[in-house]
Design an enzyme around this catalytic site. Structure first.
Site, PDB file in Angstrom:
ATOM      1  N   GLY A 245       0.857  -1.201   0.000  1.00  0.00           N
ATOM      2  CA  GLY A 245       0.000   0.000   0.000  1.00  0.00           C
ATOM      3  C   GLY A 245       0.883   1.237   0.000  1.00  0.00           C
ATOM      4  O   GLY A 245       0.625   2.209   0.695  1.00  0.00           O
ATOM      5  N   GLY A 246       1.914   1.181  -0.813  1.00  0.00           N
ATOM      6  CA  GLY A 246       2.967   2.219  -0.782  1.00  0.00           C
ATOM      7  C   GLY A 246       2.689   3.435  -1.634  1.00  0.00           C
ATOM      8  O   GLY A 246       3.555   4.287  -1.796  1.00  0.00           O
ATOM      9  N   ASP A 270       0.612  -1.743  -4.675  1.00  0.00           N
ATOM     10  CA  ASP A 270      -0.607  -0.948  -4.435  1.00  0.00           C
ATOM     11  C   ASP A 270      -1.644  -1.417  -5.443  1.00  0.00           C
ATOM     12  O   ASP A 270      -1.392  -2.330  -6.252  1.00  0.00           O
ATOM     13  CB  ASP A 270      -0.342   0.570  -4.544  1.00  0.00           C
ATOM     14  CG  ASP A 270      -1.273   1.391  -3.643  1.00  0.00           C
ATOM     15  OD1 ASP A 270      -2.496   1.335  -3.871  1.00  0.00           O
ATOM     16  OD2 ASP A 270      -0.794   2.067  -2.727  1.00  0.00           O
ATOM     17  N   PHE A 291      -4.124  -5.903  -0.836  1.00  0.00           N
ATOM     18  CA  PHE A 291      -3.559  -6.489   0.388  1.00  0.00           C
ATOM     19  C   PHE A 291      -4.529  -7.344   1.194  1.00  0.00           C
ATOM     20  O   PHE A 291      -4.158  -7.890   2.227  1.00  0.00           O
ATOM     21  CB  PHE A 291      -2.847  -5.453   1.258  1.00  0.00           C
ATOM     22  CG  PHE A 291      -3.557  -4.152   1.559  1.00  0.00           C
ATOM     23  CD1 PHE A 291      -4.862  -4.115   2.009  1.00  0.00           C
ATOM     24  CD2 PHE A 291      -2.846  -2.954   1.431  1.00  0.00           C
ATOM     25  CE1 PHE A 291      -5.479  -2.901   2.313  1.00  0.00           C
ATOM     26  CE2 PHE A 291      -3.465  -1.729   1.732  1.00  0.00           C
ATOM     27  CZ  PHE A 291      -4.788  -1.714   2.163  1.00  0.00           C
ATOM     28  N   ARG A 306       3.136   1.780   5.692  1.00  0.00           N
ATOM     29  CA  ARG A 306       3.138   3.148   6.235  1.00  0.00           C
ATOM     30  C   ARG A 306       1.741   3.763   6.105  1.00  0.00           C
ATOM     31  O   ARG A 306       1.183   3.828   5.007  1.00  0.00           O
ATOM     32  CB  ARG A 306       4.159   4.014   5.496  1.00  0.00           C
ATOM     33  CG  ARG A 306       4.187   5.419   6.042  1.00  0.00           C
ATOM     34  CD  ARG A 306       5.277   6.264   5.413  1.00  0.00           C
ATOM     35  NE  ARG A 306       5.308   7.550   6.058  1.00  0.00           N
ATOM     36  CZ  ARG A 306       4.525   8.578   5.703  1.00  0.00           C
ATOM     37  NH1 ARG A 306       3.688   8.462   4.708  1.00  0.00           N
ATOM     38  NH2 ARG A 306       4.592   9.711   6.359  1.00  0.00           N
ATOM     39  N   HIS A 310      -4.141   2.681   9.740  1.00  0.00           N
ATOM     40  CA  HIS A 310      -5.057   3.640  10.387  1.00  0.00           C
ATOM     41  C   HIS A 310      -6.287   3.919   9.507  1.00  0.00           C
ATOM     42  O   HIS A 310      -7.244   4.527   9.966  1.00  0.00           O
ATOM     43  CB  HIS A 310      -4.329   4.936  10.806  1.00  0.00           C
ATOM     44  CG  HIS A 310      -3.948   5.855   9.696  1.00  0.00           C
ATOM     45  ND1 HIS A 310      -3.489   7.130   9.921  1.00  0.00           N
ATOM     46  CD2 HIS A 310      -3.950   5.700   8.350  1.00  0.00           C
ATOM     47  CE1 HIS A 310      -3.234   7.718   8.760  1.00  0.00           C
ATOM     48  NE2 HIS A 310      -3.498   6.881   7.807  1.00  0.00           N
TER      49      HIS A 310
END
Ligand SMILES: C[S@@+](CC[C@H](N)C(=O)[O-])C[C@H]1O[C@@H](n2cnc3c(N)ncnc32)[C@H](O)[C@@H]1O
Length: 407
Positions: A245-246, A270, A291, A306, A310
């Protein structure tokens, strides 16, 4: 209900120490500091510390009435920024400032450049506090996308509808990704990321914001995590780091620039529409990957996440982590780069971030205990929380994890 509600609305108190201070001297020092250009020489860490101190000072000396009015009318400033972006007001200010010897701009001049009723123009300009040059510079670099970003998140309209949302849902902390305040306000059943995928203009704004230096910490993780000691592989054909998920790959680019000779492959993962727009230099591989599906790269030295978790409530976060745990070898690490919310003295930006995650994704900024509990559910354990010495509560940490081996 989470503590952000308390943090964001806390009323001022006076303590004894404040009362016995030499106020004239304090006021004089503050005036001296703000009238000289000394503050411009602060490094980012000092700047963050000073900002936190000022925030605490203000919360102690602001009157209850001032605080109440400020809280109530902040929404006007937020919408004024969005209007200023649409009016191209920031560009007009920068152009006019470049024409003036002292870089000064009169509000009246702007009415000639901006297609709006001069009175309206004046109100918007005053609301955004245009006189700060650094603010304008900042906005010129980030605001167009940043403004759109917040618009597309529909944070404002979601916020406005929070009373109705909570009334309908029974005043429970949201934890369903498909039933967030954002879904409620947007009238959308599809997840936020799917919604974005169908709106290329806003998707571009989002990805640009994600890659912006604004979202990178005052202290880079590459300076406080022992990269060369922890991230070593035997041969260059092994995968050293997978950025899951970069986004557009900003973090892997920085990694490669800092450690050009560290052997091992770097892989950016991603969704297809994001990978398609990343413009990364050679030496970094791109792989389309959802993912929630099986992780195709097994046994990498490290997987890096990163500010991904959240965006997801615990149920989905455990799924994402489980796919990674299944792919990890006993000597693989998972590096989660996020905030670990402090228990006290929460910086207001961190509190706002927490509320944003709740509003947009029914999610949260997690504290240490919440991280440990979450990771345990996915069969992972924390090896160490890495954080630079003396950093603020706003600083992101590296949570180094490994597979939990029972026994
Ligand atoms: C908040 S952004 C963080 C991007 C980047 N890691 C950073 O810190 O700048 C979250 C990223 O997760 C990606 N993402 C969302 N859902 C995903 C999924 N199901 N599979 C893979 N990536 C996903 C988004 O496209 C976005 O790039």
């Amino acid at each position: 209900m989470r503590w952000w509600l308390f943090r964001l609305t806390k009323l001022p108190t006076l303590d004894v120490e404040t009362l016995i201070m030499d106020f004239p001297q304090l006021i004089e020092s503050i005036q001296l500091a703000t009238s000289s250009s000394n503050l411009e020489t602060l490094d980012p860490q000092q700047q963050a510390q000073l900002y936190e101190a000022c925030d605490r000072l203000r919360s102690q000396c602001e009157s209850p009435l001032d605080k109440t009015l400020r809280l109530l009318y902040t929404c006007h400033q937020a919408i004024a920024v969005r209007l200023a972006v649409d009016l191209k007001l920031f560009d007009a200010i920068a152009n006019r400032a470049s024409e003036d010897e002292d870089g000064k701009v009169r509000v009246g001049q702007l009415s000639e450049d901006v297609k709006a009723d001069p009175k309206l123009d004046h109100e918007v300009t005053c609301a955004i506090g245009y006189s700060q040059a650094t603010y304008i510079r900042y906005f010129l670099i980030h605001a167009i996308h940043y403004g759109l970003y917040f618009d597309v998140l529909d944070v404002r309209s979601s916020d406005i509808l929070l009373p109705e949302y909570f009334k309908e849902k029974g005043w429970k902390t949201p934890d369903d990704i498909d039933d967030s305040p954002w879904n409620f306000a947007a009238g959308s059943k599809c997840g936020y990321f799917n919604y974005m995928a169908s709106k290329p203009y806003y998707q571009d704004a989002f990805d640009t914001v994600m890659a912006s230096p604004y979202r990178r910490d005052e202290k880079s993780w590459l300076d406080f995590f022992p990269v060369e000691e922890k991230l070593q592989v035997q041969s260059p054909s092994e995968v050293l780091l997978v950025d899951v998920g970069g986004g557009r790959g900003k973090d892997l680019q920085t990694f490669r620039e800092r450690f050009p000779d560290l052997p091992g492959r770097l892989v950016l993962q991603d969704l297809a529409h994001v990978c398609g727009t990343s413009d990364i230099p050679g030496g970094i591989e791109t792989q389309i990957h959802n993912f929630f599906d099986e992780q195709p790269i097994k046994g990498a030295k490290a997987y890096y996440l990163r500010t991904v978790l959240h965006d997801w409530p615990d149920r989905q976060a455990v799924m994402i982590l489980s796919r990674l745990r299944e792919a990890m070898a006993p000597d693989s690490s998972l590096l989660i780069h996020e905030k670990a919310m402090p228990e006290t003295n929460i910086p207001w930006m961190a509190a706002i971030g927490d509320m944003t995650m709740m509003t947009a994704f029914s999610s949260l900024e997690r504290n240490k205990n919440e991280w440990e509990t979450l990771l345990k559910k996915a069969g992972l354990e924390v090896t160490q929380f890495w954080k630079p010495e003396g950093s603020s509560g706003q600083q992101q940490v590296i949570i180094e994890c490994s597979i939990h081996i029972a026994g």
